[in-house]
Design a protein around this motif. Structure first.
Motif, PDB file in Angstrom:
ATOM      1  N   ASN A  96      -2.246   0.080   6.841  1.00 42.06           N
ATOM      2  CA  ASN A  96      -1.775  -1.205   7.367  1.00 42.06           C
ATOM      3  C   ASN A  96      -0.842  -1.944   6.400  1.00 42.06           C
ATOM      4  O   ASN A  96      -0.783  -3.157   6.374  1.00 42.06           O
ATOM      5  CB  ASN A  96      -2.966  -2.064   7.800  1.00 42.06           C
ATOM      6  CG  ASN A  96      -3.971  -2.272   6.693  1.00 42.06           C
ATOM      7  OD1 ASN A  96      -3.713  -1.873   5.556  1.00 42.06           O
ATOM      8  ND2 ASN A  96      -5.090  -2.889   6.996  1.00 42.06           N
ATOM      9  N   PHE A 138     -15.467   4.782   6.744  1.00 41.91           N
ATOM     10  CA  PHE A 138     -14.061   5.064   6.432  1.00 41.91           C
ATOM     11  C   PHE A 138     -13.740   4.908   4.942  1.00 41.91           C
ATOM     12  O   PHE A 138     -12.602   5.094   4.526  1.00 41.91           O
ATOM     13  CB  PHE A 138     -13.131   4.168   7.271  1.00 41.91           C
ATOM     14  CG  PHE A 138     -13.350   2.676   7.094  1.00 41.91           C
ATOM     15  CD1 PHE A 138     -12.841   1.993   5.999  1.00 41.91           C
ATOM     16  CD2 PHE A 138     -14.080   1.956   8.040  1.00 41.91           C
ATOM     17  CE1 PHE A 138     -13.040   0.636   5.830  1.00 41.91           C
ATOM     18  CE2 PHE A 138     -14.282   0.587   7.879  1.00 41.91           C
ATOM     19  CZ  PHE A 138     -13.760  -0.068   6.775  1.00 41.91           C
ATOM     20  N   LYS A 177       0.818  -1.215   0.000  1.00 41.72           N
ATOM     21  CA  LYS A 177       0.000   0.000   0.000  1.00 41.72           C
ATOM     22  C   LYS A 177       0.859   1.277   0.000  1.00 41.72           C
ATOM     23  O   LYS A 177       2.056   1.223   0.289  1.00 41.72           O
ATOM     24  CB  LYS A 177      -0.929  -0.032   1.222  1.00 41.72           C
ATOM     25  CG  LYS A 177      -1.945  -1.169   1.182  1.00 41.72           C
ATOM     26  CD  LYS A 177      -2.954  -1.051   2.329  1.00 41.72           C
ATOM     27  CE  LYS A 177      -3.992  -2.164   2.274  1.00 41.72           C
ATOM     28  NZ  LYS A 177      -5.085  -1.960   3.260  1.00 41.72           N
ATOM     29  N   GLN A 222      -6.101   1.457   9.366  1.00 41.82           N
ATOM     30  CA  GLN A 222      -6.276   1.757   7.938  1.00 41.82           C
ATOM     31  C   GLN A 222      -4.952   1.699   7.172  1.00 41.82           C
ATOM     32  O   GLN A 222      -4.858   1.089   6.112  1.00 41.82           O
ATOM     33  CB  GLN A 222      -6.883   3.145   7.765  1.00 41.82           C
ATOM     34  CG  GLN A 222      -7.050   3.500   6.301  1.00 41.82           C
ATOM     35  CD  GLN A 222      -7.918   4.715   6.139  1.00 41.82           C
ATOM     36  OE1 GLN A 222      -7.416   5.821   5.964  1.00 41.82           O
ATOM     37  NE2 GLN A 222      -9.216   4.511   6.221  1.00 41.82           N
ATOM     38  N   ARG A 281      -1.511 -14.496   4.097  1.00 40.07           N
ATOM     39  CA  ARG A 281      -2.311 -13.700   5.045  1.00 40.07           C
ATOM     40  C   ARG A 281      -1.709 -13.758   6.459  1.00 40.07           C
ATOM     41  O   ARG A 281      -1.740 -12.777   7.188  1.00 40.07           O
ATOM     42  CB  ARG A 281      -3.749 -14.218   5.034  1.00 40.07           C
ATOM     43  CG  ARG A 281      -4.718 -13.258   5.673  1.00 40.07           C
ATOM     44  CD  ARG A 281      -5.994 -13.127   4.890  1.00 40.07           C
ATOM     45  NE  ARG A 281      -7.000 -12.437   5.695  1.00 40.07           N
ATOM     46  CZ  ARG A 281      -7.347 -11.176   5.531  1.00 40.07           C
ATOM     47  NH1 ARG A 281      -6.786 -10.443   4.586  1.00 40.07           N
ATOM     48  NH2 ARG A 281      -8.260 -10.625   6.296  1.00 40.07           N
ATOM     49  N   ARG A 331       2.044  -6.444   9.321  1.00 43.51           N
ATOM     50  CA  ARG A 331       1.252  -5.388   9.969  1.00 43.51           C
ATOM     51  C   ARG A 331       1.698  -5.199  11.419  1.00 43.51           C
ATOM     52  O   ARG A 331       1.795  -4.071  11.908  1.00 43.51           O
ATOM     53  CB  ARG A 331      -0.240  -5.727   9.899  1.00 43.51           C
ATOM     54  CG  ARG A 331      -0.816  -5.561   8.500  1.00 43.51           C
ATOM     55  CD  ARG A 331      -2.302  -5.869   8.469  1.00 43.51           C
ATOM     56  NE  ARG A 331      -2.856  -5.674   7.126  1.00 43.51           N
ATOM     57  CZ  ARG A 331      -4.092  -5.952   6.797  1.00 43.51           C
ATOM     58  NH1 ARG A 331      -4.933  -6.441   7.693  1.00 43.51           N
ATOM     59  NH2 ARG A 331      -4.529  -5.731   5.555  1.00 43.51           N
ATOM     60  N   HIS A 389     -16.737  -4.539  -0.670  1.00 42.67           N
ATOM     61  CA  HIS A 389     -17.259  -5.094   0.587  1.00 42.67           C
ATOM     62  C   HIS A 389     -17.214  -4.094   1.737  1.00 42.67           C
ATOM     63  O   HIS A 389     -17.798  -4.350   2.788  1.00 42.67           O
ATOM     64  CB  HIS A 389     -16.514  -6.383   0.962  1.00 42.67           C
ATOM     65  CG  HIS A 389     -15.048  -6.187   1.233  1.00 42.67           C
ATOM     66  ND1 HIS A 389     -14.143  -5.831   0.257  1.00 42.67           N
ATOM     67  CD2 HIS A 389     -14.330  -6.285   2.382  1.00 42.67           C
ATOM     68  CE1 HIS A 389     -12.938  -5.729   0.790  1.00 42.67           C
ATOM     69  NE2 HIS A 389     -13.025  -5.987   2.079  1.00 42.67           N
TER      70      HIS A 389
HETATM   71  P1  ADP Z   1      -8.233  -6.589   5.495  1.00 43.38           P
HETATM   72  O1  ADP Z   1      -7.378  -5.728   4.599  1.00 43.38           O
HETATM   73  O2  ADP Z   1      -7.556  -6.889   6.811  1.00 43.38           O
HETATM   74  O3  ADP Z   1      -8.745  -7.847   4.801  1.00 43.38           O
HETATM   75  P2  ADP Z   1     -10.910  -5.389   5.242  1.00 43.38           P
HETATM   76  O4  ADP Z   1     -11.087  -6.074   3.940  1.00 43.38           O
HETATM   77  O5  ADP Z   1     -11.958  -5.564   6.288  1.00 43.38           O
HETATM   78  O6  ADP Z   1      -9.509  -5.729   5.934  1.00 43.38           O
HETATM   79  O7  ADP Z   1     -10.796  -3.803   5.006  1.00 43.38           O
HETATM   80  C1  ADP Z   1     -10.161  -3.309   3.879  1.00 43.38           C
HETATM   81  C2  ADP Z   1      -9.226  -2.174   4.298  1.00 43.38           C
HETATM   82  O8  ADP Z   1     -10.013  -1.104   4.837  1.00 43.38           O
HETATM   83  C3  ADP Z   1      -8.249  -2.516   5.418  1.00 43.38           C
HETATM   84  O9  ADP Z   1      -7.092  -3.185   4.968  1.00 43.38           O
HETATM   85  C4  ADP Z   1      -7.919  -1.149   5.966  1.00 43.38           C
HETATM   86  O10 ADP Z   1      -6.967  -0.464   5.161  1.00 43.38           O
HETATM   87  C5  ADP Z   1      -9.279  -0.442   5.851  1.00 43.38           C
HETATM   88  N1  ADP Z   1     -10.060  -0.512   7.091  1.00 43.38           N
HETATM   89  C6  ADP Z   1     -10.654  -1.615   7.626  1.00 43.38           C
HETATM   90  N2  ADP Z   1     -11.293  -1.316   8.778  1.00 43.38           N
HETATM   91  C7  ADP Z   1     -11.109   0.014   8.982  1.00 43.38           C
HETATM   92  C8  ADP Z   1     -11.528   0.944  10.004  1.00 43.38           C
HETATM   93  N3  ADP Z   1     -12.267   0.561  11.041  1.00 43.38           N
HETATM   94  N4  ADP Z   1     -11.133   2.233   9.882  1.00 43.38           N
HETATM   95  C9  ADP Z   1     -10.391   2.633   8.834  1.00 43.38           C
HETATM   96  N5  ADP Z   1      -9.979   1.834   7.836  1.00 43.38           N
HETATM   97  C10 ADP Z   1     -10.324   0.536   7.900  1.00 43.38           C
END
Ligand code: ADP
Length: 150
Positions: free
Chosen positions: A109, A57, A9, A107, A85, A99, A51
């Motif tokens: 991450n 956010f 990212k 966010q 993962r 991470r 999704h």
């Molecule tokens: P992941 O990347 O861990 O699979 P998700 O698919 O749920 O997570 O979310 C997509 C991306 O949205 C995350 O990687 C992160 O950058 C952002 N995100 C998720 N939850 C939050 C939150 N509560 N506040 C801000 N950004 C978020």
């Protein structure tokens, strides 16, 4: 052999962590079969983050993810989706993962990685054309894998 998609990212690119992240996957023994730098446009972001499109956010996430280019990777290996993962981690507190070791923020991450084999297939196709994926022998696997791992 299973494939998974990773996006390095914008926060990782800005913080100079790309080499470090590649190193983690290489050290684990995963095979890099696709790699390119791209800037995510609105259409791609809407598709990739459909999704979470209704989450509060989402707008900030979209701005962040398009703030500088990302590096997209396709990694191959036995059980690659779960493995990638786990190397990525879920939360900033997952110490020992990417991470956990580099991110402070939920966010910002550092990396995205596919969360299931079905999504991995879709995500690889979303970011790569067939001709951008490479097939080659990874000699290291002669030592790192047993026949039963294939
Ligand atoms: P992941 O990347 O861990 O699979 P998700 O698919 O749920 O997570 O979310 C997509 C991306 O949205 C995350 O990687 C992160 O950058 C952002 N995100 C998720 N939850 C939050 C939150 N509560 N506040 C801000 N950004 C978020």
């Amino acid at each position: 052999m299973e494939k998974s998609l990773v996006l390095v990212k914008p926060d990782a690119i800005q913080r100079g962590l790309l080499g470090n992240i590649l190193n983690r996957y290489e050290q684990k023994g995963l095979k890099i079969v696709g790699m390119k730098m791209i800037r995510l446009d609105d259409a791609l972001l809407r598709e990739h983050y459909a999704h979470v499109a209704d989450q509060p956010f989402f707008d900030e996430l979209s701005r962040f993810m398009s703030s500088s280019p990302v590096v997209a990777l396709v990694l191959e290996g036995p059980n690659a989706v779960e493995l990638v993962r786990i190397v990525c981690g879920i939360k900033p507190t997952d110490m020992g993962s990417i991470r956990g070791d580099f991110a402070l923020s939920v966010q910002r991450n550092i990396v995205h990685s596919s969360d299931s084999p079905a999504n991995a297939k879709k995500e690889v196709m979303r970011f790569f054309k067939e001709e951008e994926l490479f097939e080659y022998e990874k000699d290291e696997w002669k030592h790192a894998l047993a026949k039963s791992d294939y």
